[in-house]
Design an enzyme around this catalytic site. Structure first.
Site, mmCIF file in Angstrom:
data_model
loop_
_atom_site.group_PDB
_atom_site.id
_atom_site.type_symbol
_atom_site.label_atom_id
_atom_site.label_comp_id
_atom_site.label_asym_id
_atom_site.label_seq_id
_atom_site.Cartn_x
_atom_site.Cartn_y
_atom_site.Cartn_z
ATOM 1 C CB ALA A 12 -0.943 -0.003 1.202
ATOM 2 C CG HIS A 143 9.816 0.477 -17.128
ATOM 3 N ND1 HIS A 143 9.922 -0.434 -18.146
ATOM 4 C CD2 HIS A 143 8.507 0.470 -16.748
ATOM 5 C CE1 HIS A 143 8.729 -0.969 -18.376
ATOM 6 N NE2 HIS A 143 7.848 -0.439 -17.547
ATOM 7 C CE LYS A 147 10.173 -3.008 -14.954
ATOM 8 N NZ LYS A 147 9.264 -3.570 -13.951
HETATM 9 P P1 NAD Z 1 7.321 0.190 -4.968
HETATM 10 O O1 NAD Z 1 8.684 -0.227 -4.538
HETATM 11 O O2 NAD Z 1 6.965 1.638 -5.031
HETATM 12 O O3 NAD Z 1 6.243 -0.510 -3.980
HETATM 13 C C1 NAD Z 1 6.319 -1.830 -3.491
HETATM 14 C C2 NAD Z 1 5.690 -1.844 -2.098
HETATM 15 O O4 NAD Z 1 5.558 -3.214 -1.659
HETATM 16 C C3 NAD Z 1 6.568 -1.119 -1.045
HETATM 17 O O5 NAD Z 1 5.777 -0.191 -0.306
HETATM 18 C C4 NAD Z 1 7.036 -2.265 -0.155
HETATM 19 O O6 NAD Z 1 7.258 -1.882 1.208
HETATM 20 C C5 NAD Z 1 5.853 -3.242 -0.287
HETATM 21 N N1 NAD Z 1 6.159 -4.574 0.219
HETATM 22 C C6 NAD Z 1 7.334 -5.241 0.198
HETATM 23 N N2 NAD Z 1 7.218 -6.413 0.859
HETATM 24 C C7 NAD Z 1 5.936 -6.502 1.276
HETATM 25 C C8 NAD Z 1 5.198 -7.471 2.024
HETATM 26 N N3 NAD Z 1 5.786 -8.590 2.472
HETATM 27 N N4 NAD Z 1 3.889 -7.258 2.271
HETATM 28 C C9 NAD Z 1 3.284 -6.127 1.836
HETATM 29 N N5 NAD Z 1 3.929 -5.144 1.149
HETATM 30 C C10 NAD Z 1 5.243 -5.339 0.885
HETATM 31 O O7 NAD Z 1 7.063 -0.523 -6.364
HETATM 32 P P2 NAD Z 1 5.948 -0.180 -7.484
HETATM 33 O O8 NAD Z 1 6.488 0.767 -8.496
HETATM 34 O O9 NAD Z 1 4.639 0.130 -6.812
HETATM 35 O O10 NAD Z 1 5.875 -1.602 -8.230
HETATM 36 C C11 NAD Z 1 5.554 -2.784 -7.518
HETATM 37 C C12 NAD Z 1 5.561 -3.957 -8.480
HETATM 38 O O11 NAD Z 1 4.537 -3.781 -9.470
HETATM 39 C C13 NAD Z 1 6.871 -4.124 -9.263
HETATM 40 O O12 NAD Z 1 7.130 -5.516 -9.399
HETATM 41 C C14 NAD Z 1 6.547 -3.504 -10.623
HETATM 42 O O13 NAD Z 1 7.348 -4.022 -11.676
HETATM 43 C C15 NAD Z 1 5.109 -3.913 -10.774
HETATM 44 N N6 NAD Z 1 4.293 -3.114 -11.704
HETATM 45 C C16 NAD Z 1 3.392 -3.803 -12.459
HETATM 46 C C17 NAD Z 1 2.516 -3.141 -13.297
HETATM 47 C C18 NAD Z 1 1.458 -3.933 -14.024
HETATM 48 O O14 NAD Z 1 0.640 -3.359 -14.794
HETATM 49 N N7 NAD Z 1 1.398 -5.258 -13.813
HETATM 50 C C19 NAD Z 1 2.590 -1.731 -13.414
HETATM 51 C C20 NAD Z 1 3.527 -1.039 -12.641
HETATM 52 C C21 NAD Z 1 4.366 -1.744 -11.763
#
Ligand code: NAD
Length: 256
Positions: A12, A143, A147
């Site tokens: 979140a 990106h 990333k």
């Molecule tokens: P981010 O680093 O901003 O956020 C990730 C969050 O997950 C952090 O707040 C972290 O503390 C939390 N987290 C880590 N371990 C956790 C746990 N055990 N329980 C709950 N939360 C936990 O990253 P982001 O930019 O938001 O991207 C997250 C993922 O989504 C990446 O793998 C990214 O490549 C992917 N992504 C996918 C799409 C899509 O359309 N599928 C689009 C954008 C990003």
């Protein structure tokens, strides 16, 4: 499933977690049941994972590969809630664990939740099927600097789509790194190249090249809410589904 649909957001505090929460809160037919992040995350509005799972019909999770895999196993062990996973960068062992969890609960996972990218995948597969085998195929992605995985999950999905269209296995033809005296490009290779810079949300192109022409199919993400809206649409679709592994192509009706 009764309305409003109760959605919990995992990861979140992350870029995507915040975008998903905003989309859920803006929709009167959805309720933001809980937000949680890694254990010990400092934010008074967060709850722990157990409380979030108890409160939700569906969890939307953009976190990390290990966190998403462990979450899927926890949800499977307790019989739900359903899980929409947006995280990318899973290794083969984690994918096998997700597949095992999906035998016991509904899991929808997509490397990209945008309508345009899912459309692009169909077009790439079609072009790869129709064009002669001596057209080189190259996938490019760009990106933001934060990333952590490369090539992006979307670039790999586009490579898979091209390989499917050609009737080959991506693992056998993918070229993910070029450096030094590489020699001439082998026919049939599917190449990947990657840029990381600044705040780029997501750029993907697939180039089909012959000696006489280049055909480029491309997609640009303009706002991160694009992925959040797609993930929320996926959550609505998934809420009443039986156990199984689903993806965005199911949601869009491109496959049954
Ligand atoms: P981010 O680093 O901003 O956020 C990730 C969050 O997950 C952090 O707040 C972290 O503390 C939390 N987290 C880590 N371990 C956790 C746990 N055990 N329980 C709950 N939360 C936990 O990253 P982001 O930019 O938001 O991207 C997250 C993922 O989504 C990446 O793998 C990214 O490549 C992917 N992504 C996918 C799409 C899509 O359309 N599928 C689009 C954008 C990003």
């Amino acid at each position: 499933m009764t309305e409003p649909l109760k959605i919990a957001v995992a990861g979140a505090l992350g870029r995507m977690g915040r975008a998903v929460a905003a989309v859920v809160q803006a929709d009167p037919k959805l309720s933001l049941a809980a937000r949680f992040d890694r254990p010990g995350a400092a934010d008074p509005d967060l709850v722990d994972q157990a409380a979030a799972l108890a409160a939700a019909d569906v969890v939307i999770d953009f976190s990390s590969p290990e966190a998403s895999t462990a979450l899927a196993e926890t949800c499977a062990a307790r019989g739900g809630p359903a899980l929409v996973i947006g995280t990318t960068g899973f290794d083969d062992a984690q994918l096998a664990r997700l597949a095992a969890a999906a035998e016991r609960m509904a899991i929808l996972r997509a490397g990209n939740y945008s309508l345009g990218v899912n459309m692009l995948m169909g077009l790439v597969e079609q072009a790869a099927r129709a064009l002669p085998a001596d057209y080189d195929i190259e996938v490019f992605e760009a990106h933001h600097r934060r990333k952590v995985d490369a090539p992006s999950g979307t670039a790999l999905m586009l490579g898979e789509a091209a390989a499917k269209g050609r009737g080959v296995e991506l693992a056998k033809v993918a070229q993910r790194v070029r450096d030094g005296i590489t020699g001439a490009r082998p026919e049939g290779e599917i190449g990947f190249s990657v840029m990381r810079a600044g705040g780029v949300i997501g750029e993907h192109s697939v180039v089909f090249g012959s000696d006489e022409e280049l055909l480029t199919l491309s997609h640009s993400a303009i706002d991160r809410s694009l992925f959040a809206k797609g993930a929320v649409a996926a959550a609505r679709w998934l809420a009443a589904r039986p156990p199984g592994a689903y993806d965005m192509q199911n949601v869009l009706g491109f496959k049954s």
